[in-house]
Write an enzyme that holds these catalytic residues in place. Sequence first.
Site, PDB file in Angstrom:
ATOM      1  N   GLN A  28     -55.849  32.779 -25.019  1.00 16.67           N
ATOM      2  CA  GLN A  28     -56.060  32.723 -23.564  1.00 16.67           C
ATOM      3  C   GLN A  28     -55.173  33.731 -22.829  1.00 16.67           C
ATOM      4  OE1 GLN A  28     -58.257  30.894 -21.624  1.00 16.67           O
ATOM      5  NE2 GLN A  28     -59.204  30.247 -23.531  1.00 16.67           N
ATOM      6  N   HIS A 108     -55.001  23.611 -20.005  1.00 17.19           N
ATOM      7  CA  HIS A 108     -55.437  22.371 -20.660  1.00 17.19           C
ATOM      8  C   HIS A 108     -54.437  21.298 -20.237  1.00 17.19           C
ATOM      9  CE1 HIS A 108     -56.889  19.531 -23.528  1.00 17.19           C
ATOM     10  NE2 HIS A 108     -56.016  19.765 -24.481  1.00 17.19           N
ATOM     11  N   SER A 252     -90.865  26.999 -34.530  1.00 14.98           N
ATOM     12  CA  SER A 252     -92.244  26.603 -34.847  1.00 14.98           C
ATOM     13  C   SER A 252     -92.468  25.132 -34.485  1.00 14.98           C
ATOM     14  CB  SER A 252     -92.499  26.791 -36.344  1.00 14.98           C
ATOM     15  OG  SER A 252     -91.695  25.880 -37.078  1.00 14.98           O
TER      16      SER A 252
HETATM   17  P1  NAD Z   1     -52.591  30.769 -28.958  1.00 15.08           P
HETATM   18  O1  NAD Z   1     -52.051  30.038 -30.131  1.00 15.08           O
HETATM   19  O2  NAD Z   1     -53.731  31.680 -29.155  1.00 15.08           O
HETATM   20  O3  NAD Z   1     -51.441  31.677 -28.298  1.00 15.08           O
HETATM   21  C1  NAD Z   1     -50.201  31.199 -27.998  1.00 15.08           C
HETATM   22  C2  NAD Z   1     -49.201  32.307 -27.660  1.00 15.08           C
HETATM   23  O4  NAD Z   1     -47.921  31.685 -27.603  1.00 15.08           O
HETATM   24  C3  NAD Z   1     -49.090  33.412 -28.674  1.00 15.08           C
HETATM   25  O5  NAD Z   1     -48.815  34.607 -27.984  1.00 15.08           O
HETATM   26  C4  NAD Z   1     -47.876  33.006 -29.509  1.00 15.08           C
HETATM   27  O6  NAD Z   1     -47.205  34.113 -30.054  1.00 15.08           O
HETATM   28  C5  NAD Z   1     -47.012  32.359 -28.458  1.00 15.08           C
HETATM   29  N1  NAD Z   1     -46.093  31.380 -29.030  1.00 15.08           N
HETATM   30  C6  NAD Z   1     -46.322  30.530 -30.050  1.00 15.08           C
HETATM   31  N2  NAD Z   1     -45.229  29.753 -30.265  1.00 15.08           N
HETATM   32  C7  NAD Z   1     -44.309  30.144 -29.356  1.00 15.08           C
HETATM   33  C8  NAD Z   1     -42.989  29.725 -29.063  1.00 15.08           C
HETATM   34  N3  NAD Z   1     -42.398  28.755 -29.752  1.00 15.08           N
HETATM   35  N4  NAD Z   1     -42.349  30.338 -28.044  1.00 15.08           N
HETATM   36  C9  NAD Z   1     -42.936  31.305 -27.322  1.00 15.08           C
HETATM   37  N5  NAD Z   1     -44.182  31.744 -27.564  1.00 15.08           N
HETATM   38  C10 NAD Z   1     -44.856  31.167 -28.560  1.00 15.08           C
HETATM   39  O7  NAD Z   1     -52.880  29.678 -27.832  1.00 15.08           O
HETATM   40  P2  NAD Z   1     -54.215  29.506 -26.977  1.00 15.08           P
HETATM   41  O8  NAD Z   1     -55.319  29.051 -27.871  1.00 15.08           O
HETATM   42  O9  NAD Z   1     -54.405  30.703 -26.127  1.00 15.08           O
HETATM   43  O10 NAD Z   1     -53.823  28.249 -26.090  1.00 15.08           O
HETATM   44  C11 NAD Z   1     -53.053  28.363 -24.903  1.00 15.08           C
HETATM   45  C12 NAD Z   1     -53.446  27.243 -23.961  1.00 15.08           C
HETATM   46  O11 NAD Z   1     -54.792  27.436 -23.559  1.00 15.08           O
HETATM   47  C13 NAD Z   1     -53.381  25.852 -24.579  1.00 15.08           C
HETATM   48  O12 NAD Z   1     -52.974  24.955 -23.587  1.00 15.08           O
HETATM   49  C14 NAD Z   1     -54.822  25.581 -24.944  1.00 15.08           C
HETATM   50  O13 NAD Z   1     -55.143  24.212 -24.992  1.00 15.08           O
HETATM   51  C15 NAD Z   1     -55.529  26.260 -23.791  1.00 15.08           C
HETATM   52  N6  NAD Z   1     -56.922  26.636 -24.030  1.00 15.08           N
HETATM   53  C16 NAD Z   1     -57.253  27.324 -25.156  1.00 15.08           C
HETATM   54  C17 NAD Z   1     -58.559  27.708 -25.363  1.00 15.08           C
HETATM   55  C18 NAD Z   1     -58.960  28.520 -26.572  1.00 15.08           C
HETATM   56  O14 NAD Z   1     -60.151  28.682 -26.782  1.00 15.08           O
HETATM   57  N7  NAD Z   1     -58.067  29.053 -27.378  1.00 15.08           N
HETATM   58  C19 NAD Z   1     -59.550  27.382 -24.411  1.00 15.08           C
HETATM   59  C20 NAD Z   1     -59.169  26.713 -23.243  1.00 15.08           C
HETATM   60  C21 NAD Z   1     -57.847  26.345 -23.076  1.00 15.08           C
END
Ligand code: NAD
Length: 333
Positions: A28, A108, A252
């Site tokens: 995201q 979320h 179909s």
């Molecule tokens: P992700 O795992 O893809 O990315 C997370 C980021 O955080 C990465 O850049 C990672 O390097 C960094 N990170 C991980 N651990 C860390 C730490 N301890 N300290 C600092 N940085 C850290 O996450 P995402 O899927 O983008 O999810 C982010 C939010 O978006 C969540 O709340 C998720 O529920 C929500 N969300 C995700 C999606 C989806 O499709 N992926 C859709 C809607 C909402």
Amino acid sequence: MATMYYEKDVDRSVLDGKTIAIIGYGSQGHAHAQNLRDSGFQVVVATRAGGAGARLAEEHGFSVLATREAAEKADVVMILLPDQVQAAVYEQDILPALTEKKMLMFAHGFNIHYGQIAVPENIDVAMIAPKGPGHLVRSEYVKGGGVPCLFAIHQNYSGDAQKIALAYGLGVGGARAGLLETSFKEETETDLFGEQAVLCGGVSELVRSAFDIMVENGYQPEIAYFEVMHELKLIVDLFYQGGLAYMNHSVSDTAEYGGHTRGPRVVNDSSRDAMREILGEIQNGSFAREWLMECLVKMPVLQKMRERDRQSQLETTGRKLRRMMPFVEPKEV
Ligand code: NAD
Ligand code: MG
């Protein structure tokens, strides 16, 4: 009926002169940061130093700040870290920077709804939750479109929380598809249920089971793969454009009749009972507790499941076939 907001309903000027911090540059994060910047908003990025996200953010022309510094600089702080690490990062580096009238945002509702993050009373707290994965949030935006988003206000201290959240939703492209009002509770529970019952759980299990049964019965794994995995996309594309009616119109009559009469034997009363039970575990918090516990002990169950899939015939067959179909733009993890 839900209230939907589109571009014409949004006043983007509420974010004029304000800085948005995107914390986390994963699925995201990369999409929100780039879309907001392309929409003309002021964006700073923070993510783990030295990680893949940090490298990518720099490639995309952002200077990567430490989380504390980004949260201090910003008026709006969007947390886009994995749900299970948000509370720790929040306590250490975000909370101390949350001065009066700032807005804290989520994509979320998990951490707010299940009480993992407690917020000070003198800030705004809102959510913009795109109903699609980050790469689509970005690619649809670049095409001039957008992914629909849910928005919710948990706390409206400034009195402008809704306006600011809507402007953020416009910035990520969501207002082109529709911003739909909800609550943190409804978003969290429906999101978890959707991914468990259908999107990530139910559908994967249907594909796995049907593939295995075909192979057990002596059919070639390549045929089984094309039938239940590859073709699934073609069917879902029809759903996406015209619902069940358009899918049934396009297949179909034989497929339509077979589908109507056999589908309910696969997904039947016992599957519906299981879905109700799964929803109950989401509503009473037992799923959230189980998942946070799994994270605390370093995810043994998740690791085992990932390994099981990686070695399965469905996945090995698929990897081999996709390498021969460059047009599907094969991805390997
Ligand atoms: P992700 O795992 O893809 O990315 C997370 C980021 O955080 C990465 O850049 C990672 O390097 C960094 N990170 C991980 N651990 C860390 C730490 N301890 N300290 C600092 N940085 C850290 O996450 P995402 O899927 O983008 O999810 C982010 C939010 O978006 C969540 O709340 C998720 O529920 C929500 N969300 C995700 C999606 C989806 O499709 N992926 C859709 C809607 C909402
Ligand atoms: Mg979801």
